[in-house]
Design a protein around this motif. Structure first.
Motif, mmCIF file in Angstrom:
data_model
loop_
_atom_site.group_PDB
_atom_site.id
_atom_site.type_symbol
_atom_site.label_atom_id
_atom_site.label_comp_id
_atom_site.label_asym_id
_atom_site.label_seq_id
_atom_site.Cartn_x
_atom_site.Cartn_y
_atom_site.Cartn_z
ATOM 1 N N SER B 186 1.074 -0.737 0.008
ATOM 2 C CA SER B 186 -0.058 0.187 0.414
ATOM 3 C C SER B 186 0.876 1.317 -0.164
ATOM 4 O O SER B 186 2.045 1.216 0.856
ATOM 5 C CB SER B 186 -0.991 -0.277 1.231
ATOM 6 O OG SER B 186 -1.477 0.420 1.597
ATOM 7 N N ASN B 187 0.541 1.733 -0.995
ATOM 8 C CA ASN B 187 1.359 3.291 -1.125
ATOM 9 C C ASN B 187 0.259 4.609 -1.328
ATOM 10 O O ASN B 187 -0.268 4.468 -2.709
ATOM 11 C CB ASN B 187 2.638 2.908 -1.499
ATOM 12 C CG ASN B 187 3.327 3.784 -1.424
ATOM 13 O OD1 ASN B 187 3.576 5.694 -1.315
ATOM 14 N ND2 ASN B 187 5.443 3.069 -1.962
ATOM 15 N N GLY B 188 -0.138 5.396 -0.688
ATOM 16 C CA GLY B 188 -0.242 7.190 -1.629
ATOM 17 C C GLY B 188 -2.542 6.049 -1.732
ATOM 18 O O GLY B 188 -2.575 5.367 -1.409
ATOM 19 N N GLY B 220 -8.817 6.858 -5.730
ATOM 20 C CA GLY B 220 -8.756 8.214 -5.957
ATOM 21 C C GLY B 220 -9.253 9.480 -5.136
ATOM 22 O O GLY B 220 -9.238 10.595 -5.567
ATOM 23 N N GLY B 221 -9.826 9.031 -4.141
ATOM 24 C CA GLY B 221 -10.539 9.965 -3.346
ATOM 25 C C GLY B 221 -11.590 10.264 -3.736
ATOM 26 O O GLY B 221 -12.624 9.826 -2.842
ATOM 27 N N MET B 222 -12.047 10.497 -4.912
ATOM 28 C CA MET B 222 -13.990 10.333 -4.425
ATOM 29 C C MET B 222 -14.192 9.419 -6.198
ATOM 30 O O MET B 222 -15.479 9.431 -5.904
ATOM 31 C CB MET B 222 -13.774 12.079 -6.218
ATOM 32 C CG MET B 222 -13.799 13.642 -5.639
ATOM 33 S SD MET B 222 -14.806 13.847 -4.158
ATOM 34 C CE MET B 222 -15.854 14.023 -4.433
ATOM 35 N N TRP B 223 -12.974 9.037 -5.724
ATOM 36 C CA TRP B 223 -14.063 7.522 -6.324
ATOM 37 C C TRP B 223 -12.328 6.631 -6.780
ATOM 38 O O TRP B 223 -10.970 6.387 -6.199
ATOM 39 C CB TRP B 223 -13.606 7.433 -8.594
ATOM 40 C CG TRP B 223 -12.400 7.967 -9.168
ATOM 41 C CD1 TRP B 223 -12.244 9.280 -9.271
ATOM 42 C CD2 TRP B 223 -10.781 7.370 -9.530
ATOM 43 N NE1 TRP B 223 -10.528 9.318 -9.949
ATOM 44 C CE2 TRP B 223 -10.159 8.806 -9.751
ATOM 45 C CE3 TRP B 223 -11.364 6.400 -9.759
ATOM 46 C CZ2 TRP B 223 -8.985 7.849 -10.093
ATOM 47 C CZ3 TRP B 223 -10.065 5.930 -9.909
ATOM 48 C CH2 TRP B 223 -8.528 6.731 -10.639
ATOM 49 N N PRO B 242 -9.784 -23.927 -14.102
ATOM 50 C CA PRO B 242 -10.489 -22.431 -14.447
ATOM 51 C C PRO B 242 -10.295 -21.271 -13.887
ATOM 52 O O PRO B 242 -9.161 -21.020 -12.645
ATOM 53 C CB PRO B 242 -11.874 -22.756 -13.137
ATOM 54 C CG PRO B 242 -11.610 -24.292 -13.171
ATOM 55 C CD PRO B 242 -9.441 -24.180 -13.094
ATOM 56 N N ASP B 243 -10.527 -19.575 -14.293
ATOM 57 C CA ASP B 243 -10.197 -18.281 -13.772
ATOM 58 C C ASP B 243 -10.840 -17.778 -14.048
ATOM 59 O O ASP B 243 -12.228 -17.907 -14.319
ATOM 60 C CB ASP B 243 -8.929 -17.906 -15.253
ATOM 61 C CG ASP B 243 -8.145 -18.710 -15.359
ATOM 62 O OD1 ASP B 243 -6.797 -19.761 -14.616
ATOM 63 O OD2 ASP B 243 -7.131 -18.607 -16.503
ATOM 64 N N SER B 244 -10.799 -16.515 -13.437
ATOM 65 C CA SER B 244 -11.748 -15.810 -13.344
ATOM 66 C C SER B 244 -11.451 -14.314 -13.349
ATOM 67 O O SER B 244 -9.817 -13.992 -12.545
ATOM 68 C CB SER B 244 -12.616 -15.842 -11.767
ATOM 69 O OG SER B 244 -12.077 -15.922 -10.841
ATOM 70 N N ILE B 245 -11.774 -13.681 -13.163
ATOM 71 C CA ILE B 245 -11.380 -12.131 -13.189
ATOM 72 C C ILE B 245 -12.659 -11.002 -12.677
ATOM 73 O O ILE B 245 -14.067 -11.479 -12.995
ATOM 74 C CB ILE B 245 -10.840 -11.495 -15.117
ATOM 75 C CG1 ILE B 245 -10.422 -9.947 -14.482
ATOM 76 C CG2 ILE B 245 -12.184 -11.561 -15.813
ATOM 77 C CD1 ILE B 245 -9.461 -9.893 -15.726
ATOM 78 N N GLY B 246 -12.773 -10.293 -12.676
ATOM 79 C CA GLY B 246 -13.716 -9.194 -12.213
ATOM 80 C C GLY B 246 -12.922 -7.433 -11.506
ATOM 81 O O GLY B 246 -11.845 -7.110 -11.716
ATOM 82 N N VAL B 247 -13.888 -6.231 -12.320
ATOM 83 C CA VAL B 247 -13.358 -5.565 -11.968
ATOM 84 C C VAL B 247 -14.486 -4.615 -11.187
ATOM 85 O O VAL B 247 -15.990 -4.841 -10.515
ATOM 86 C CB VAL B 247 -13.694 -4.501 -13.035
ATOM 87 C CG1 VAL B 247 -12.701 -4.754 -14.448
ATOM 88 C CG2 VAL B 247 -14.404 -4.556 -14.277
ATOM 89 N N SER B 248 -14.368 -3.308 -10.365
ATOM 90 C CA SER B 248 -14.905 -3.260 -9.282
ATOM 91 C C SER B 248 -14.878 -1.527 -9.714
ATOM 92 O O SER B 248 -13.638 -1.134 -9.578
ATOM 93 C CB SER B 248 -14.814 -3.646 -7.977
ATOM 94 O OG SER B 248 -14.492 -2.563 -7.396
ATOM 95 N N GLY B 249 -15.697 -1.156 -8.765
ATOM 96 C CA GLY B 249 -15.457 0.396 -8.405
ATOM 97 C C GLY B 249 -16.691 1.185 -7.671
ATOM 98 O O GLY B 249 -17.370 1.262 -7.647
ATOM 99 N N ASN B 250 -15.716 3.166 -7.574
ATOM 100 C CA ASN B 250 -17.691 3.695 -6.734
ATOM 101 C C ASN B 250 -16.969 4.937 -7.453
ATOM 102 O O ASN B 250 -15.995 4.884 -6.914
ATOM 103 C CB ASN B 250 -17.507 3.362 -5.677
ATOM 104 C CG ASN B 250 -16.683 3.240 -5.046
ATOM 105 O OD1 ASN B 250 -15.479 4.682 -4.721
ATOM 106 N ND2 ASN B 250 -16.153 1.853 -3.963
ATOM 107 N N VAL B 251 -17.424 5.512 -7.221
ATOM 108 C CA VAL B 251 -17.680 7.126 -7.268
ATOM 109 C C VAL B 251 -18.366 8.034 -6.058
ATOM 110 O O VAL B 251 -19.930 7.412 -5.836
ATOM 111 C CB VAL B 251 -18.002 7.737 -9.309
ATOM 112 C CG1 VAL B 251 -19.222 7.209 -9.451
ATOM 113 C CG2 VAL B 251 -17.546 8.663 -9.243
ATOM 114 N N LYS B 252 -17.799 8.952 -6.229
ATOM 115 C CA LYS B 252 -18.362 9.735 -5.105
ATOM 116 C C LYS B 252 -20.123 10.611 -5.482
ATOM 117 O O LYS B 252 -19.051 10.637 -6.754
ATOM 118 C CB LYS B 252 -17.330 10.635 -3.732
ATOM 119 C CG LYS B 252 -17.185 10.110 -2.977
ATOM 120 C CD LYS B 252 -16.926 10.657 -1.912
ATOM 121 C CE LYS B 252 -15.961 10.154 -0.824
ATOM 122 N NZ LYS B 252 -14.772 10.497 -0.319
#
Lengths: 351, 351, 351
Positions: B186-188, B220-223, B242-252
């Motif tokens: 973890s860095n910034g 990124g702070g706001m997201w 078998p493989d699996s992949i995912g993306v996730s995110g949120n935005v204020k």
């Protein structure tokens, strides 16, 4: 951020949630010594036995948080102490809620408004022999509930609960397969309430029961007297609607009070399991409303099984939180000849 | 000594351990209202039902003690609130440990380092429809674990766990029949992790699975945006890994945030129960790693069952401890035709 | 009264009992790493396995209230943490009581006076291999108990318990189907106790067992030495009464102490299940006194199955509340050839 991460990791490992104050432990310890003499049916040999038992002893954790703007979050996790069974804890009321000027709204497991509407009628509540639930329907705790309690307005309070069936296999798939509503009024010595339940039994049985309960209690300071009636309506041809009625009271005598209670019903628990024969035992509808159901209600019993439960007792507070009590309950069914005589003495401590 | 004895006896009877401060109660109340529409397989009739449910609500007791010389003892007993089942409490992380300059060492039941390595990737964690565990392997809590967490060094933390199989009948009799290792950085705004699991399945099946998980999150702070992959290797002839992949995110957005998550796998839970057929249902290896096993892995299915899980939601904190949320999840399997659509809204309170 | 009602209703809904102070959380976290090598019987293949286990880890809530006039109400709810089984909590001592100048009286679940009479004899208590309960009878926790503990008088304390059978089907319907009595004496370095149990086994078997236990411990400050014997009397023709005897001790070495224990019995658990064959497995009499019973005691085994359990260990306190320990136990039965070798190391934290 480095520090944050190491703290976050450490927290994930050793402390899922930082200590965040104000969780309150509460509960009740209630144990009795009892002698119960049971005759299962006419002509059967009576069995007489002593026992030492926990009477719905319970522990719980609860708390609340001020959210500002008059809004409050609250939670409540209460468990039954299964002292006698070796199985740790069972469930009681468990929910999360929001309260404010509008009243209180809840999600989770809770006593129905009908159960809440009894006020302080039951002089022998919780006791395996003595509680009104032995004779009267409607004393239910239900899972999957959305409940609402209004603020008190001129002594009047409204309580309502929608209960999801969560049995799509029986076509019970809505949020309000079971509904319980209650109005409560309190003014000076008077407590009065009226409660109404509807039950959808899905494809299990087409009886659409409704239950009406009225309670009236006069608290005269040195004494209290109450009356309660329950009326169950079943949409079953040729089956009478079973009713139940009860009176209860207590009067201060010396440092304690003498308690009396008389309950009568057309049949046990106002006849649900009696009226509907051919039932599937222990089919719980709405996860907690224990209606015994039948797909062949046509075989309903012609004859009522009149039930009487009479209790007398004495209780004395040793402090605000500690009480001892003793009493006697007689239970009788006139059709089956079942008879139970119970003597008990116990100690209660609230915390 | 007389006094000591009487005290000792009294203590043995009424107070096994003198009150010794600093036990902290903690937990989480999380309930939702949901509507779930399920089609079990291609051509099957869909079932649509409402429900009110506890979502891994939990309570626990934990504490620590300073032992001097920078050493600390700690304990943690966490339980799931089985609100809907009437069965009281279930188990979550439960352990004893020592921490100091060397890091933290634990004995007991704990999330695996691989599970811990997901950081804040899962935007719909705990939700019966929404949690990444529906699609991705490796989100395990295991009994019989010896775990170690290093101190953070330049943003880097190492976590490792040895898990005893305690199934000598399957020749799983070591301290490390299952191993889970993870490195976290973890860095910034950056969080990155890599985790690796080995499983010995004893005489049950000779597949020696290994699992690799990588997670990368940018905050990124706001997201926030994250990506995760899982790669399972099975030593089974003719069976694809078998493989699996995912993306996730949120935005204020306004007072809250909008959340998105997209997961895809070759087959459900990356295919463990799918790839190995003829399995003995619910054989738990390593007491908690729920590998469904077979003694005839040769019958493994030739065709993949591709799984997709898409979730969108909104959540808003009402305070530091209280949050409400709402969302929608769609789950699909292309081979079986299974389809689940879930709408949910809930309230969370941490304590 | 209006206000009272709204409060009462709100309380009924969200707060069954007002927060009433002074509930104390207590418990014990105890986990070990162990290697156990078991040979089930003569000629059988030995099974050697490692494990990580909770050793009767527990949590509880207790409290007391001053009732005035030297009288006190007390409650105690203690639960076993079922860490390894996923089943939440099990039961330990759970009771309500009154204490005063007369001593202490209790209702509920409690260790028997005989179990309490062991004092600090057992150097390896709770350990699955090591506890005296593996070899010696009488270490019982019983439901349905009415117990009494006298005040200490000149170093002497009396403890008695009546246990209701609550098995009227076996004609165990009294308050004292099982009785346990103990006298304990403590003076300077001396601890001595004598305990006596009677068991009515109802119609299950007409053996009317009685059990006598004597314990003597000398605590010399830098060392402790103890001896214990148990003598079981069975009213079964042709069956010898099984006895057991043990010695234990510890001596301070450096910052910790070395512990030794040697136990021997005519047969395992002093032969209850051995002497009475043809038994119904796991028939629990008195809800907790695990007598394995037979209706055909005549087939009792002629030959003794001599049991030996030897343990050595070391333990060191890291603080008043935290201790680590390590040790070895060897268990042998000469008739069956069963043999167990256990190596263990663990960490204990009391709270």
């Amino acid at each position: 951020m480095k520090k944050v991460l190491s703290l976050a990791i450490a927290a994930a490992l050793v402390a899922p949630a930082a200590a965040m104050a104000d969780a309150t432990i509460f509960g009740k310890a209630h144990f009795i010594v009892e002698n119960v003499d049971t005759t299962a049916s006419t002509g059967a040999t009576s069995v007489d036995a002593w026992g030492v038992d926990s009477i719905h002893s319970r522990i719980g954790v609860k708390g609340s948080e001020d959210l500002g703007n008059g809004l409050k979050a609250l939670y409540h996790f209460e468990f039954k102490v299964n002292q006698d069974s070796g199985s740790g804890l069972g469930d009681r009321n468990q929910f999360i809620g929001l309260s404010g000027g509008f009243g209180t709204a809840l999600l989770g497991t809770h006593d129905t408004p009908m159960k809440m509407s009894q006020g302080k009628f039951d002089q022998f509540g919780d006791l395996p022999n003595g509680d009104i639930a032995n004779v009267m329907p409607g004393d239910d705790r239900v899972d999957n509930v959305i409940a609402y309690v209004s603020p008190a307005m001129g002594g009047f309070t409204f309580v309502g609960a929608l209960v999801a069936g969560e049995r799509p296999d029986l076509e019970l798939d809505g949020l309000a397969d079971h509904v319980s509503l209650a109005g409560l009024y309190s003014n000076g010595p008077i407590f009065a309430s009226l409660a109404y339940n509807t039950y959808d039994l899905g494809t299990a049985v087409d009886a659409d029961p409704t239950l009406l309960r009225g309670t009236f209690i006069w608290n005269g300071g040195m004494w209290q007297a109450g009356v309660m009636f329950n009326s169950l309506s079943l949409d079953l041809p040729g089956v009478d609607d079973p009713d139940s009625i009860g009176v209860s009271g207590n009067v201060k005598v010396g440092p304690g009070k003498i308690k009396l209670q008389y309950l009568m019903a057309d049949s046990e628990r106002a006849g649900i399991s009696d009226v509907i024969s051919g039932f599937t035992p222990n089919v719980a509808i709405n996860n907690g409303v224990n209606f015994d159901l039948s797909t062949t209600p046509a075989t309903a019993r012609a004859t009522d099984n009149e039930v009487t439960q009479i209790s007398v007792g004495y209780e004395q507070a040793l402090s605000k939180r500690t009480t001892w009590h003793a009493g006697y309950t007689m239970y009788e069914e006139d059709l089956t000849g079942k008879e139970v005589d119970a003597l008990f003495a116990g100690l209660i401590h609230n915390f």
